[in-house]
Motif scaffolding. Structure first.
Motif, PDB file in Angstrom:
ATOM      1  N   ILE A  62     -64.076 -44.817 -35.217  1.00 37.61           N
ATOM      2  CA  ILE A  62     -64.764 -44.143 -34.136  1.00 37.61           C
ATOM      3  C   ILE A  62     -63.850 -43.243 -33.527  1.00 37.61           C
ATOM      4  CG2 ILE A  62     -66.048 -44.015 -32.008  1.00 37.61           C
ATOM      5  CD1 ILE A  62     -67.524 -46.589 -33.582  1.00 37.61           C
ATOM      6  N   LEU A  63     -62.706 -43.862 -33.132  1.00 34.02           N
ATOM      7  CA  LEU A  63     -61.438 -43.179 -32.300  1.00 34.02           C
ATOM      8  C   LEU A  63     -60.993 -41.972 -33.283  1.00 34.02           C
ATOM      9  CD1 LEU A  63     -59.339 -46.007 -30.807  1.00 34.02           C
ATOM     10  CD2 LEU A  63     -60.746 -44.166 -29.877  1.00 34.02           C
ATOM     11  N   PHE A  64     -61.108 -42.146 -34.597  1.00 36.92           N
ATOM     12  CA  PHE A  64     -60.557 -41.039 -35.470  1.00 36.92           C
ATOM     13  C   PHE A  64     -61.645 -40.127 -35.601  1.00 36.92           C
ATOM     14  CE2 PHE A  64     -58.957 -39.321 -39.440  1.00 36.92           C
ATOM     15  CZ  PHE A  64     -57.496 -39.380 -39.309  1.00 36.92           C
ATOM     16  N   CYS A  65     -62.783 -40.342 -35.293  1.00 40.05           N
ATOM     17  CA  CYS A  65     -63.785 -39.139 -35.449  1.00 40.05           C
ATOM     18  C   CYS A  65     -64.030 -38.365 -34.283  1.00 40.05           C
ATOM     19  CB  CYS A  65     -65.139 -39.963 -36.057  1.00 40.05           C
ATOM     20  SG  CYS A  65     -65.121 -40.227 -37.545  1.00 40.05           S
ATOM     21  N   VAL A  66     -63.609 -38.959 -33.147  1.00 40.96           N
ATOM     22  CA  VAL A  66     -63.653 -38.127 -31.841  1.00 40.96           C
ATOM     23  C   VAL A  66     -63.400 -36.703 -31.802  1.00 40.96           C
ATOM     24  CG1 VAL A  66     -63.238 -37.826 -29.553  1.00 40.96           C
ATOM     25  CG2 VAL A  66     -63.862 -40.162 -30.287  1.00 40.96           C
ATOM     26  N   PRO A  67     -62.233 -36.333 -32.444  1.00 46.87           N
ATOM     27  CA  PRO A  67     -61.800 -34.817 -32.615  1.00 46.87           C
ATOM     28  C   PRO A  67     -62.783 -34.312 -33.437  1.00 46.87           C
ATOM     29  CG  PRO A  67     -59.961 -36.322 -33.060  1.00 46.87           C
ATOM     30  CD  PRO A  67     -61.008 -37.121 -32.889  1.00 46.87           C
ATOM     31  N   TYR A  68     -63.055 -34.776 -34.375  1.00 51.01           N
ATOM     32  CA  TYR A  68     -64.188 -33.965 -35.377  1.00 51.01           C
ATOM     33  C   TYR A  68     -65.717 -33.938 -34.797  1.00 51.01           C
ATOM     34  CZ  TYR A  68     -60.348 -34.983 -38.590  1.00 51.01           C
ATOM     35  OH  TYR A  68     -59.231 -34.956 -38.926  1.00 51.01           O
ATOM     36  N   LEU A  69     -65.762 -34.839 -33.875  1.00 51.81           N
ATOM     37  CA  LEU A  69     -67.276 -34.746 -33.298  1.00 51.81           C
ATOM     38  C   LEU A  69     -67.281 -33.381 -32.071  1.00 51.81           C
ATOM     39  CD1 LEU A  69     -68.049 -38.397 -32.851  1.00 51.81           C
ATOM     40  CD2 LEU A  69     -68.953 -36.755 -34.370  1.00 51.81           C
ATOM     41  N   SER A 106     -59.044 -28.258 -36.896  1.00 49.28           N
ATOM     42  CA  SER A 106     -60.046 -28.420 -36.013  1.00 49.28           C
ATOM     43  C   SER A 106     -59.884 -28.570 -34.403  1.00 49.28           C
ATOM     44  CB  SER A 106     -60.395 -30.227 -36.195  1.00 49.28           C
ATOM     45  OG  SER A 106     -61.114 -30.348 -37.665  1.00 49.28           O
ATOM     46  N   ILE A 107     -58.391 -28.917 -34.300  1.00 46.72           N
ATOM     47  CA  ILE A 107     -57.793 -28.820 -33.070  1.00 46.72           C
ATOM     48  C   ILE A 107     -57.619 -27.361 -32.718  1.00 46.72           C
ATOM     49  CG2 ILE A 107     -55.663 -29.243 -31.649  1.00 46.72           C
ATOM     50  CD1 ILE A 107     -55.360 -31.753 -33.304  1.00 46.72           C
ATOM     51  N   LEU A 108     -57.281 -26.653 -33.519  1.00 52.82           N
ATOM     52  CA  LEU A 108     -56.992 -25.085 -33.349  1.00 52.82           C
ATOM     53  C   LEU A 108     -58.238 -24.625 -32.786  1.00 52.82           C
ATOM     54  CD1 LEU A 108     -54.503 -23.860 -35.868  1.00 52.82           C
ATOM     55  CD2 LEU A 108     -54.129 -24.124 -33.409  1.00 52.82           C
ATOM     56  N   THR A 109     -59.217 -24.930 -33.552  1.00 51.61           N
ATOM     57  CA  THR A 109     -60.925 -24.305 -33.234  1.00 51.61           C
ATOM     58  C   THR A 109     -61.271 -24.907 -31.782  1.00 51.61           C
ATOM     59  OG1 THR A 109     -61.552 -24.447 -35.686  1.00 51.61           O
ATOM     60  CG2 THR A 109     -63.360 -24.298 -33.954  1.00 51.61           C
ATOM     61  N   VAL A 110     -61.079 -25.995 -31.528  1.00 50.06           N
ATOM     62  CA  VAL A 110     -61.554 -26.270 -30.063  1.00 50.06           C
ATOM     63  C   VAL A 110     -60.680 -25.683 -29.151  1.00 50.06           C
ATOM     64  CG1 VAL A 110     -61.508 -28.227 -28.609  1.00 50.06           C
ATOM     65  CG2 VAL A 110     -62.294 -28.628 -30.911  1.00 50.06           C
ATOM     66  N   VAL A 111     -59.518 -25.600 -29.355  1.00 44.98           N
ATOM     67  CA  VAL A 111     -58.352 -24.904 -28.383  1.00 44.98           C
ATOM     68  C   VAL A 111     -58.808 -23.357 -28.084  1.00 44.98           C
ATOM     69  CG1 VAL A 111     -56.187 -24.257 -28.024  1.00 44.98           C
ATOM     70  CG2 VAL A 111     -56.648 -26.414 -28.497  1.00 44.98           C
ATOM     71  N   TYR A 112     -59.129 -22.755 -29.461  1.00 44.33           N
ATOM     72  CA  TYR A 112     -59.647 -21.460 -29.148  1.00 44.33           C
ATOM     73  C   TYR A 112     -61.044 -21.017 -28.612  1.00 44.33           C
ATOM     74  CZ  TYR A 112     -61.293 -17.073 -31.102  1.00 44.33           C
ATOM     75  OH  TYR A 112     -61.914 -15.771 -31.423  1.00 44.33           O
ATOM     76  N   ASN A 113     -61.793 -21.954 -28.952  1.00 44.13           N
ATOM     77  CA  ASN A 113     -63.053 -21.971 -28.276  1.00 44.13           C
ATOM     78  C   ASN A 113     -62.986 -21.998 -26.719  1.00 44.13           C
ATOM     79  OD1 ASN A 113     -64.567 -21.163 -30.558  1.00 44.13           O
ATOM     80  ND2 ASN A 113     -64.786 -23.263 -31.056  1.00 44.13           N
ATOM     81  N   ASN A 114     -62.376 -23.114 -26.503  1.00 43.71           N
ATOM     82  CA  ASN A 114     -62.049 -23.669 -24.782  1.00 43.71           C
ATOM     83  C   ASN A 114     -61.411 -22.177 -24.017  1.00 43.71           C
ATOM     84  OD1 ASN A 114     -63.215 -25.886 -24.907  1.00 43.71           O
ATOM     85  ND2 ASN A 114     -61.206 -26.994 -25.202  1.00 43.71           N
ATOM     86  N   GLU A 115     -60.362 -21.373 -24.886  1.00 42.56           N
ATOM     87  CA  GLU A 115     -59.831 -20.208 -24.217  1.00 42.56           C
ATOM     88  C   GLU A 115     -60.957 -19.103 -24.288  1.00 42.56           C
ATOM     89  OE1 GLU A 115     -56.369 -19.078 -26.356  1.00 42.56           O
ATOM     90  OE2 GLU A 115     -55.381 -20.843 -26.204  1.00 42.56           O
ATOM     91  N   ILE A 116     -61.822 -18.989 -25.062  1.00 41.91           N
ATOM     92  CA  ILE A 116     -62.750 -18.263 -25.197  1.00 41.91           C
ATOM     93  C   ILE A 116     -63.711 -18.455 -23.770  1.00 41.91           C
ATOM     94  CG2 ILE A 116     -64.979 -17.436 -26.164  1.00 41.91           C
ATOM     95  CD1 ILE A 116     -63.522 -17.263 -28.756  1.00 41.91           C
ATOM     96  N   ILE A 117     -64.144 -19.604 -23.641  1.00 32.70           N
ATOM     97  CA  ILE A 117     -64.983 -20.379 -22.636  1.00 32.70           C
ATOM     98  C   ILE A 117     -64.263 -19.838 -21.103  1.00 32.70           C
ATOM     99  CG2 ILE A 117     -65.831 -22.191 -21.344  1.00 32.70           C
ATOM    100  CD1 ILE A 117     -66.559 -23.282 -24.239  1.00 32.70           C
ATOM    101  N   CYS A 118     -63.014 -20.143 -21.214  1.00 34.72           N
ATOM    102  CA  CYS A 118     -62.128 -19.766 -19.964  1.00 34.72           C
ATOM    103  C   CYS A 118     -62.162 -18.127 -19.408  1.00 34.72           C
ATOM    104  CB  CYS A 118     -60.810 -20.289 -19.914  1.00 34.72           C
ATOM    105  SG  CYS A 118     -60.648 -21.962 -19.921  1.00 34.72           S
TER     106      CYS A 118
END
Length: 132
Positions: A62-69, A106-118
């Motif tokens: 479950i901990l390992f899946c958090v970034p993917y979720l 996956s991490i790059l996608t989340v970071v990229y999307n957070n930057e777009i939101i900001c």
């Protein structure tokens, strides 16, 4: 040969699910999958999530899946689709070490999307200030 390969993988998946049920909390230990089953010479189950849950148990799984979720909940971009391709391919081949590219994308996608939101929030704040 393809049908025998598919039947071997299905059998391995079924045995891995049994292994997860036998060792639900902590799993069989990282790298322990190959020693825990009669596995037709395979070193890993050829399925990312089955490997994570069988070797690490539900806690680690479950901990390992958090970034993917979090990743799957992100906006759709080209980077997202590259990561999604890697996630799907990890279900058929590769072990945990092969998943490092998936994790990075996956991490790059989340970071990229957070930057777009900001950026969008800042643009919205500027519009609101301009209207006042």
């Amino acid at each position: 040969k393809t049908l025998s390969s598919i039947s071997v993988r299905l059998g391995v998946a079924q045995e891995t699910i049994k292994l997860i049920l036998e060792h639900p909390i902590f799993g069989v230990g990282l790298g322990g999958w190959a020693n825990s089953l009669i596995n037709n010479g395979l070193m890993y189950p050829h399925n990312f999530f089955l490997e994570v849950f069988s070797e690490g148990g539900w806690l680690f799984g479950i901990l390992f899946c958090v970034p993917y979720l979090i990743f799957l909940n992100s906006a759709r971009s080209k980077l997202f689709y590259a990561s999604l391709f890697l996630l799907i391919s990890q279900q058929f081949s590769g072990d945990l070490l092969d998943s490092r590219y998936l994790l990075v994308f996956s991490i790059l996608t989340v970071v990229y999307n957070n930057e777009i939101i900001c950026v969008r929030l800042n643009q919205l704040k500027k519009r609101i200030k301009f209207v006042k």
